[in-house]
Design a protein around this motif. Structure first.
Motif, PDB file in Angstrom:
ATOM      1  N   VAL A 315       1.678  12.317  -6.616  1.00  0.00           N
ATOM      2  CA  VAL A 315       2.931  11.551  -6.553  1.00  0.00           C
ATOM      3  C   VAL A 315       3.257  11.279  -5.078  1.00  0.00           C
ATOM      4  N   PRO A 316       3.410   9.996  -4.692  1.00  0.00           N
ATOM      5  CA  PRO A 316       3.690   9.711  -3.275  1.00  0.00           C
ATOM      6  C   PRO A 316       5.102  10.140  -2.875  1.00  0.00           C
ATOM      7  N   VAL A 317       5.261  10.360  -1.584  1.00  0.00           N
ATOM      8  CA  VAL A 317       6.588  10.733  -1.082  1.00  0.00           C
ATOM      9  C   VAL A 317       7.478   9.487  -1.120  1.00  0.00           C
ATOM     10  N   VAL A 318       8.729   9.672  -1.524  1.00  0.00           N
ATOM     11  CA  VAL A 318       9.655   8.540  -1.504  1.00  0.00           C
ATOM     12  C   VAL A 318      10.674   8.858  -0.413  1.00  0.00           C
ATOM     13  N   ASP A 319      10.670   8.034   0.649  1.00  0.00           N
ATOM     14  CA  ASP A 319      11.578   8.410   1.752  1.00  0.00           C
ATOM     15  C   ASP A 319      13.028   8.027   1.434  1.00  0.00           C
ATOM     16  N   LYS A 320      13.921   8.627   2.206  1.00  0.00           N
ATOM     17  CA  LYS A 320      15.352   8.495   1.929  1.00  0.00           C
ATOM     18  C   LYS A 320      15.815   7.029   2.034  1.00  0.00           C
ATOM     19  N   ALA A 321      15.214   6.330   3.025  1.00  0.00           N
ATOM     20  CA  ALA A 321      15.617   4.931   3.226  1.00  0.00           C
ATOM     21  C   ALA A 321      15.323   4.128   1.960  1.00  0.00           C
ATOM     22  N   TYR A 322      14.169   4.435   1.319  1.00  0.00           N
ATOM     23  CA  TYR A 322      13.823   3.688   0.112  1.00  0.00           C
ATOM     24  C   TYR A 322      14.747   4.061  -1.053  1.00  0.00           C
ATOM     25  N   ILE A 323      15.092   5.332  -1.130  1.00  0.00           N
ATOM     26  CA  ILE A 323      16.053   5.759  -2.177  1.00  0.00           C
ATOM     27  C   ILE A 323      17.370   4.998  -1.984  1.00  0.00           C
ATOM     28  N   ASN A 324      17.783   4.848  -0.714  1.00  0.00           N
ATOM     29  CA  ASN A 324      19.015   4.090  -0.446  1.00  0.00           C
ATOM     30  C   ASN A 324      18.869   2.648  -0.912  1.00  0.00           C
ATOM     31  N   THR A 325      17.669   2.083  -0.662  1.00  0.00           N
ATOM     32  CA  THR A 325      17.418   0.697  -1.095  1.00  0.00           C
ATOM     33  C   THR A 325      17.552   0.610  -2.614  1.00  0.00           C
ATOM     34  N   LEU A 326      16.968   1.585  -3.306  1.00  0.00           N
ATOM     35  CA  LEU A 326      17.044   1.584  -4.779  1.00  0.00           C
ATOM     36  C   LEU A 326      18.501   1.663  -5.227  1.00  0.00           C
ATOM     37  N   ASN A 327      19.260   2.515  -4.551  1.00  0.00           N
ATOM     38  CA  ASN A 327      20.653   2.705  -4.954  1.00  0.00           C
ATOM     39  C   ASN A 327      21.519   1.483  -4.673  1.00  0.00           C
ATOM     40  N   ARG A 328      21.116   0.706  -3.668  1.00  0.00           N
ATOM     41  CA  ARG A 328      21.907  -0.488  -3.314  1.00  0.00           C
ATOM     42  C   ARG A 328      21.582  -1.687  -4.214  1.00  0.00           C
ATOM     43  N   HIS A 329      20.393  -1.656  -4.800  1.00  0.00           N
ATOM     44  CA  HIS A 329      19.946  -2.809  -5.591  1.00  0.00           C
ATOM     45  C   HIS A 329      20.844  -2.996  -6.831  1.00  0.00           C
ATOM     46  N   THR A 330      20.986  -4.245  -7.299  1.00  0.00           N
ATOM     47  CA  THR A 330      21.934  -4.471  -8.415  1.00  0.00           C
ATOM     48  C   THR A 330      21.290  -4.311  -9.801  1.00  0.00           C
ATOM     49  N   TRP A 331      19.983  -4.248  -9.900  1.00  0.00           N
ATOM     50  CA  TRP A 331      19.285  -3.978 -11.153  1.00  0.00           C
ATOM     51  C   TRP A 331      19.718  -4.888 -12.298  1.00  0.00           C
ATOM     52  N   GLU A 332      19.560  -6.185 -12.061  1.00  0.00           N
ATOM     53  CA  GLU A 332      19.906  -7.144 -13.127  1.00  0.00           C
ATOM     54  C   GLU A 332      19.048  -6.892 -14.375  1.00  0.00           C
ATOM     55  N   GLY A 333      17.800  -6.434 -14.152  1.00  0.00           N
ATOM     56  CA  GLY A 333      16.888  -6.169 -15.280  1.00  0.00           C
ATOM     57  C   GLY A 333      17.001  -4.734 -15.790  1.00  0.00           C
ATOM     58  N   VAL A 335      17.013  -0.761 -16.637  1.00  0.00           N
ATOM     59  CA  VAL A 335      15.993   0.299 -16.576  1.00  0.00           C
ATOM     60  C   VAL A 335      14.581  -0.287 -16.628  1.00  0.00           C
ATOM     61  N   LEU A 336      14.453  -1.386 -17.369  1.00  0.00           N
ATOM     62  CA  LEU A 336      13.133  -2.013 -17.472  1.00  0.00           C
ATOM     63  C   LEU A 336      12.648  -2.448 -16.088  1.00  0.00           C
ATOM     64  N   GLU A 337      13.531  -3.036 -15.307  1.00  0.00           N
ATOM     65  CA  GLU A 337      13.176  -3.467 -13.952  1.00  0.00           C
ATOM     66  C   GLU A 337      12.850  -2.242 -13.087  1.00  0.00           C
ATOM     67  N   LEU A 338      13.650  -1.210 -13.234  1.00  0.00           N
ATOM     68  CA  LEU A 338      13.418   0.011 -12.450  1.00  0.00           C
ATOM     69  C   LEU A 338      12.054   0.608 -12.781  1.00  0.00           C
ATOM     70  N   ARG A 339      11.719   0.576 -14.081  1.00  0.00           N
ATOM     71  CA  ARG A 339      10.417   1.120 -14.485  1.00  0.00           C
ATOM     72  C   ARG A 339       9.288   0.328 -13.830  1.00  0.00           C
ATOM     73  N   ASN A 340       9.425  -1.005 -13.812  1.00  0.00           N
ATOM     74  CA  ASN A 340       8.385  -1.827 -13.177  1.00  0.00           C
ATOM     75  C   ASN A 340       8.263  -1.514 -11.697  1.00  0.00           C
ATOM     76  N   VAL A 341       9.408  -1.368 -11.026  1.00  0.00           N
ATOM     77  CA  VAL A 341       9.390  -1.083  -9.585  1.00  0.00           C
ATOM     78  C   VAL A 341       8.710   0.268  -9.334  1.00  0.00           C
ATOM     79  N   ALA A 342       9.007   1.251 -10.184  1.00  0.00           N
ATOM     80  CA  ALA A 342       8.405   2.579 -10.009  1.00  0.00           C
ATOM     81  C   ALA A 342       6.905   2.528 -10.270  1.00  0.00           C
TER      82      ALA A 342
END
Ligand SMILES: Nc1ncnc2c1ncn2[C@@H]1O[C@H](COP(=O)(O)OP(=O)(O)OP(=O)(O)O)[C@@H](O)[C@H]1O
Length: 422
Positions: A315-333, A335-342
């Motif tokens: 499992v790759p390391v996920v840095d804090k900056a990227y977690i912040n990016t995920l949290n800021r995103h609006t996720w129009e799609g 959980v399905l979109e989140l699954r694709n991104v992951a």
């Protein structure tokens, strides 16, 4: 403080001597009990998950047993309440039973009768609470998240166990509506039967719906995009469901999905109001991902780990900056979109950064073209692993036509047969 789980019977009687007498009787018979002489205080002790039975006197100053019963039933309609009525007060007892009392006893109380009733209701109550806990556990394995909104939804699912009511599931696309429908199906009698999916916009004639209903007999029919179903078919469905209810004979359970809210669909005249009122007896709303931000990281890590496990990768390391990016995103799609991104992250494609990263700069030691070639090969290989060499799915996933995919595979000397499972 609420009542503890080891208390099995709560005795409510304004007369302390009477309450003590009941308590003594029941403790001798082996029950763990607690008494309360103030009905209002007794109500504050109770909670939905308490695995016990309430015995309450009917005649008390301040609040009578009927009101106590009413308040308990609105807290949890399944909590058993045994009422103690005056001698010969049959109309009152019948009324109590109609209002959800588990049973009633008349004064003077016969100890053996009380114990028989407790032996009947207490084990059932304990079993039900155990079952609810197990179901919530399953629901939390399937419908992940610890945001208050998801926790509340899981409680609602657990409370609906063994209840075969038709249901309305509302929410944006990708929030987990099908997942919830499957969960509702699995935990009722209909769960042994088929789970048939039908898309509302695939129904052209009522006969399409009737055919799907036949296939779903003894099970559930999950209709996605109900408002897209023609009005005639919606009217037919409404009549079918009403008839089922009238005959108290359930052939098919309908789980209907609506994008957005059902009220909006009624307003737009795409959902027949009678059908809406019928289905809204059991209504589940899944909130969009942006309203449950605390679930984003948890879900991302879950999908990332699942993909890495499939790909047999660390499992790759996920840095804090990227977690912040995920949290800021609006996720129009959602959980399905989140699954694709992951899943893309697992194969090295870091989305949402605005400048999709491939390899880190310190790995840039070869000429750019070679790096791009290597990278392309790695992405295709990973996707072939991910989908067990199934070309259609790989081409959809990588968003390139099949022909182009074959050409690239040829260039990198990749053969789909090498990725087939088993
Ligand atoms: N809370 C959740 N926990 C774990 N997985 C979830 C959750 N919500 C959704 N998923 C996953 O996200 C994906 C999309 O979910 P699902 O198909 O149930 O959504 P949907 O609202 O029915 O969307 P659509 O109608 O677009 O299919 C599925 O892979 C599902 O397993």
């Amino acid at each position: 403080m609420t009542i503890s789980d080891n208390i099995e019977v709560l005795i409510i009687d304004d007369d302390q001597d009477v309450a003590d007498a009941y308590q003594h009787l029941l403790e001798v018979a082996g029950y763990q009990t607690r008494t309360a002489t103030d009905p209002l205080q007794a109500l504050t002790l109770l909670h939905k998950e308490w695995p016990g039975v309430v015995i309450t006197d009917m005649y008390m100053p301040g609040m009578n047993g009927k009101e106590v019963l009413h308040r308990i039933k609105s807290l949890d309609s399944t909590l058993p309440v045994i009422l103690i009525t005056g001698h010969g007060d049959i109309p009152m007892a019948v009324d109590a039973l109609q209002n959800g009392a588990a049973d009633f006893l008349q004064k003077p109380l016969q100890p053996a009768e009380l114990i028989t009733l407790l032996d009947k209701h207490l084990p059932k109550r304990k079993q039900l609470i155990e079952h609810r806990k197990r179901l919530r556990q399953t629901a939390s394995d399937v419908l992940l998240g610890d945001s208050p909104l998801i926790v509340k939804l899981r409680h609602q699912i657990a409370a609906a166990e063994n209840n075969d009511k038709d249901a309305l599931i509302e929410g944006e696309a990708g929030t987990g509506r099908h997942t919830l429908a499957r969960l509702l199906h699995a935990h009722t009698k209909m769960g042994k039967g088929p789970f048939i999916k039908l898309c509302g916009n695939k129904v052209q004639r009522t006969s399409d719906l009737q055919r799907a209903m036949l296939n779903a007999r003894e099970g559930s029919l999950c209709i996605s995009n109900l408002p897209a179903m023609p009005t005639d078919a919606q009217h037919w469905l409404c009549r079918f469901l009403l008839e089922q209810e009238r005959l108290a004979k359930r052939e098919v359970r309908v789980l209907a999905l609506v994008e957005g809210t059902a009220e909006q669909a009624v307003e737009k005249e795409t959902l027949v109001p009678e059908l809406f009122y019928f289905l809204s007896q059991a209504r589940f709303v899944i909130p969009p991902l942006r309203q449950r931000a605390s679930d984003i990281t948890l879900l991302f890590r879950y999908f990332l780990e699942a993909s890495c496990q499939k790909l047999n990768k660390p499992v790759p390391v996920v840095d804090k900056a990227y977690i912040n990016t995920l949290n800021r995103h609006t996720w129009e799609g959602n959980v399905l979109e989140l699954r694709n991104v992951a899943e893309l992250y697992a194969i090295g494609i870091v989305k949402l950064t605005g400048q999709e990263r491939t390899k880190s700069l310190d790995q840039m030691s070869s000429p750019l073209d070679d790096l791009i070639d290597d990278y392309e090969k790695q992405v295709i290989e990973d996707a072939l692993y991910l989908f067990g060499g199934r070309i259609n799915e790989v081409s959809t996933y990588l968003q390139i036509p099949r022909k182009k995919l074959y050409l690239r595979m040829k260039k990198h000397n990749l053969d789909k047969a090498d990725y087939k499972a088993g």
